[in-house]
Motif scaffolding. Structure first.
Motif, mmCIF file in Angstrom:
data_model
loop_
_atom_site.group_PDB
_atom_site.id
_atom_site.type_symbol
_atom_site.label_atom_id
_atom_site.label_comp_id
_atom_site.label_asym_id
_atom_site.label_seq_id
_atom_site.Cartn_x
_atom_site.Cartn_y
_atom_site.Cartn_z
ATOM 1 N N ARG A 152 0.826 -1.203 0.000
ATOM 2 C CA ARG A 152 0.000 0.000 0.000
ATOM 3 C C ARG A 152 0.862 1.254 0.000
ATOM 4 N N SER A 153 1.905 1.266 0.816
ATOM 5 C CA SER A 153 2.814 2.415 0.852
ATOM 6 C C SER A 153 3.545 2.570 -0.476
ATOM 7 N N LEU A 154 3.914 1.452 -1.088
ATOM 8 C CA LEU A 154 4.650 1.498 -2.353
ATOM 9 C C LEU A 154 3.841 2.185 -3.438
ATOM 10 N N VAL A 155 2.595 1.779 -3.618
ATOM 11 C CA VAL A 155 1.786 2.372 -4.687
ATOM 12 C C VAL A 155 1.448 3.829 -4.375
ATOM 13 N N GLN A 156 1.318 4.173 -3.094
ATOM 14 C CA GLN A 156 1.050 5.575 -2.743
ATOM 15 C C GLN A 156 2.265 6.448 -2.998
ATOM 16 N N ILE A 157 3.453 5.962 -2.643
ATOM 17 C CA ILE A 157 4.674 6.738 -2.871
ATOM 18 C C ILE A 157 4.889 6.984 -4.353
ATOM 19 N N CYS A 158 4.508 6.019 -5.182
ATOM 20 C CA CYS A 158 4.693 6.150 -6.633
ATOM 21 C C CYS A 158 3.506 6.816 -7.322
ATOM 22 N N GLY A 159 2.499 7.234 -6.549
ATOM 23 C CA GLY A 159 1.342 7.885 -7.150
ATOM 24 C C GLY A 159 0.510 6.965 -8.000
ATOM 25 N N ARG A 160 0.555 5.654 -7.706
ATOM 26 C CA ARG A 160 -0.209 4.693 -8.496
ATOM 27 C C ARG A 160 -1.519 4.294 -7.821
ATOM 28 N N ASP A 161 -1.848 4.882 -6.696
ATOM 29 C CA ASP A 161 -3.081 4.526 -6.004
ATOM 30 C C ASP A 161 -4.263 5.196 -6.692
ATOM 31 N N GLY A 162 -5.314 4.431 -6.922
ATOM 32 C CA GLY A 162 -6.483 4.982 -7.606
ATOM 33 C C GLY A 162 -6.260 5.062 -9.104
ATOM 34 N N TYR A 205 9.926 -3.072 11.801
ATOM 35 C CA TYR A 205 9.841 -1.791 11.091
ATOM 36 C C TYR A 205 8.429 -1.558 10.554
ATOM 37 N N PRO A 206 7.979 -0.297 10.520
ATOM 38 C CA PRO A 206 6.679 0.014 9.920
ATOM 39 C C PRO A 206 6.705 -0.228 8.419
ATOM 40 N N PRO A 207 5.555 -0.489 7.820
ATOM 41 C CA PRO A 207 5.528 -0.884 6.405
ATOM 42 C C PRO A 207 6.054 0.174 5.442
ATOM 43 N N HIS A 208 5.891 1.476 5.761
ATOM 44 C CA HIS A 208 6.347 2.487 4.805
ATOM 45 C C HIS A 208 7.879 2.510 4.712
#
Length: 329
Positions: A152-162, A205-208
Motif C-alpha cells: 500500500r505504501s509502495l503504490v502511494q509513494i509512486c502515485g499509483r493509487d487509484g 519496522y513500519p511498512p512504509h
C-alpha cells in the motif's frame, strides 16, 4: 481498519525491538544456531507462499499469513510446536481475514501435499487439527487480524493509487507530485517486498520504511533515467581531423574507399508515458522526512536475507537425496 497506520493495533502493539525477537528465540537457540533459525524462517515463508498459491489466494493473503506466523512465534518456540500446522493455520485464517475464505479440507489436502514435496511427511490429515489450531492462533494474535502491508505504501509513494482520474484535478496533482518510477523498477520493488516476508522485518519496522527500502533496491537493480544520466553522462565525440575527407580516404590495408551514403533517419519511437508520480527519484527521496539510517538498516537486512537464502539453496542442492533406487550413501 484505522485510516491512520499510527492509530492501528499494528503500530501500537506489534512493532518490537530486536531484543524481543532474540528473547523469543531463547528456547530454540538451545537446539539450533541463528543461521538455522533463519533457514526455518525462509522455509516457512516458502511453505506459506506455495500453499496460498495452490489455494489460488492473492499476494495480500500471503503477506497477511506471513505476518500472523511471525507474530505467533514471537510468543512460542519452533521446538515446541508443529511449524507446518501453524503455517497452514495462518494461511487459513488470513484467507478469512482478507475475505477470500477456503474450505478446511482443501487447506489440509494441499498442505499435506506441499509438506511431502518439501520433505516434511508428518502433516496431520485430520481436518479438526487445523480447525483447532485456528482458534489457538487467533487467541495468540490477541484477535488483531488487520495488517498494514508495504504494498500500500509502495503504490502511494509512486502515485499509483487509484485510477488516473481519481480525486479529480486535486488528486491528479497529488499523484504527479509523488515519486517517478517506471514499471520495471516498480515490479522489482514489489518482488523485494514479497521476499521480506521470509524474515521478521515486519515485526520491527513500519511498512512504509520497508517500502522505501524496497524502492532503493528496485532502483539499484533498475536505475531511473535521471540517475543513469548522472552515473553515465554522455561522452563528447572524438575530435575531427582538419580535413574531413581524411575520415574516408583509406580503408583496410590502405585500399581507397568511397564515403558511405548517409543513412535515412530512423522513425521516432513513441515513448510509453509513466503513470503516477512525476518527481525524479533523487529529488523525491532526498526530500522525505524519514530517518534514512533506518531505511539503510532495512536494506542491509534484506541483503543479508538474500545471502542466507542463497546459502540454504546451495546446501539443499548439494545434499544427497533418497530416491526410489535406494538410500543415499
Amino acid at each position: 481498519m484505522a485510516a491512520n497506520f499510527y492509530l492501528s493495533s499494528h503500530a501500537n502493539y506489534h512493532l518490537h525491538p530486536r531484543s524481543a525477537l532474540m528473547a523469543a528465540r531463547a528456547e530454540d537457540l538451545k537446539y539450533a544456531t541463528e543461521e538455522e533459525l533463519g533457514w526455518i524462517e525462509i522455509w516457512s515463508g516458502t511453505f506459506i507462499q506455495k500453499l496460498c498459491r495452490r489455494l489460488s489466494l492473492r499476494q495480500q493473503v500471503i503477506g497477511t499469513a506471513s505476518v500472523y506466523f511471525r507474530r505467533f512465534y514471537l510468543r512460542n518456540s519452533y521446538s515446541e510446536t508443529d511449524v507446518p500446522l501453524v503455517a497452514a493455520a495462518c494461511c487459513y485464517v488470513a484467507a478469512k481475514a482478507e475475505e477470500t475464505p477456503v474450505h478446511v479440507k482443501s487447506a489440509v489436502a494441499e498442505a499435506r501435499e506441499i509438506c511431502n514435496e518439501m520433505g516434511h511427511r508428518t502433516f496431520p490429515g485430520d481436518n479438526t487439527r487445523l480447525a483447532e489450531m485456528e482458534f489457538y492462533l487467533i487467541e495468540e494474535l490477541d484477535f488483531h487480524l488487520i495488517i498494514y502491508h508495504p504494498y500500500r505504501s509502495l503504490v502511494q509513494i509512486c502515485g499509483r493509487d487509484g485510477g488516473p482520474n481519481a480525486g479529480g484535478e486535486q488528486g491528479k496533482e497529488r499523484r504527479e507530485s509523488m515519486l517517478e518510477m517506471d514499471d520495471a523498477a516498480l515490479q522489482m520493488a514489489w518482488f523485494v517486498i514479497n521476499d521480506t516476508y521470509r524474515s521478521s522485518l515486519c515485526l520491527v519496522y513500519p511498512p512504509h520504511l520497508i517500502a522505501l527500502a524496497a524502492i532503493y533496491l528496485g532502483f539499484a537493480l533498475e536505475p531511473p533515467p535521471s540517475a543513469a544520466a548522472i552515473m553515465n553522462p554522455p561522452q563528447p565525440p572524438p575530435p575531427l581531423p582538419d580535413d574531413p575527407s581524411d575520415l574516408f580516404s583509406l580503408g583496410l590495408e590502405g585500399i581507397p574507399v568511397e564515403p558511405p551514403a548517409p543513412l535515412p533517419p530512423k522513425p521516432a519511437v513513441p515513448q510509453k508515458p509513466i503513470l503516477g508520480g512525476k518527481t525524479d527519484p533523487i529529488t523525491f527521496l532526498s526530500s522525505l522526512n524519514v530517518d534514512h539510517t533506518l531505511v539503510w538498516e532495512i536494506v542491509q537486512e534484506i541483503l543479508s536475507l538474500y545471502e542466507l537464502w542463497n546459502i540454504l539453496e546451495v546446501s539443499t542442492a548439494a545434499k544427497p537425496k533418497v530416491g526410489a533406487g535406494g538410500t543415499a550413501g
